[in-house]
Design an enzyme around this catalytic site. Sequence first.
Site, PDB file in Angstrom:
ATOM      1  N   PRO A   1     -11.004   0.347   6.256  1.00 14.96           N
ATOM      2  CA  PRO A   1     -10.428  -0.246   5.063  1.00 14.96           C
ATOM      3  C   PRO A   1     -10.877  -1.687   4.896  1.00 14.96           C
ATOM      4  CG  PRO A   1      -8.752   0.478   6.641  1.00 14.96           C
ATOM      5  CD  PRO A   1     -10.022   0.374   7.341  1.00 14.96           C
ATOM      6  N   GLU A   2     -11.293  -1.990   3.699  1.00 17.01           N
ATOM      7  CA  GLU A   2     -11.618  -3.360   3.313  1.00 17.01           C
ATOM      8  C   GLU A   2     -10.462  -3.865   2.448  1.00 17.01           C
ATOM      9  OE1 GLU A   2     -15.674  -3.608   1.861  1.00 17.01           O
ATOM     10  OE2 GLU A   2     -16.211  -1.771   2.912  1.00 17.01           O
TER      11      GLU A   2
END
Length: 274
Positions: A2-3
């Site tokens: 996840p960014e």
Amino acid sequence: MPELPEVETIAKSLSASLPGLVIEKVEVLNSQVIAAPGSGEFCRLVAGRKILGLSRRGKYLLMSLSGDLVLAVHLRMTGRLIHTGPGEPLARHTHLIFFLQNGTQLRYADTRRFGRLWLLAPGSLSTHPGIGSLGVEPLSPQFTPAYLAGALAGRRTRLKSLLLDQRVVAGLGNIYADEALHRAGLHPLRPACTLTGEEVEALHAAIREVLREGIAARGTTVRDYTDGRGQAGTFQEKLRVYRRQGQPCPRCGKPIARLVLGGRSSYFCPGCQR
DNA sequence: CGGACAACCTGGTTGC
DNA sequence: TGCAACCAGGTTGTCC
């Protein structure tokens, strides 16, 4: 995994159901994922606290608890936090279960076990080695073209490497860095200090645009990512270069190319990213 | 400073 | 079918 847009989406989805609930106890299936304090101390300190709210800093998810504590979570590549009912079957690679007052559970699962959790006092966020050294939030008013210009000045490093450096801008990862560079028309290997003022403006705008669109699409699901309710994102349908090697550039039609930088793939268009 | 690479892990995909 | 090689959204540390 996840960014920034994915962590933002998880924080928002958990914000709808968790605040106000008391954590009755924590079950540790794999203590490796608890970075600090030790797992016994972690469980003892968390039990009985009320969840006050969820927020995000860079790629860290922050859960504020009663009694002045913050639970910081970094999901790294495959970490997932999901709020479930009590009867849901346990996902493979579930490492922690937070039992909540109303019978529901918050579960931490992580296939590759790179992700970590820290229980911190609010004041110690700034001394945390990761959180304390994070750069500016790219969607905040502090992230201006002038700030970006200052961060690029004098840096011989390549643009892509600089965008992945969390001390410069917090929250960009491999997907959104590639997508931002494509939208700005900049080659990933371009030395950072060689950008013109106009190019800095374009990069600044592209970073904000791609992150905002990523959030609006509830993140990018390549494989494992889901939000706090187990729902996948949709931004993978809007990617222009990431993982599209050989496919035509949506802007100029040339085939997307791939190069390896520091052991990681970079996707770009040789036609419109000089 | 900057870059390459290994380490931390599991699992999916690809190619022979 | 089997098996090896390669790939993956991240970060940190070492070495040159």
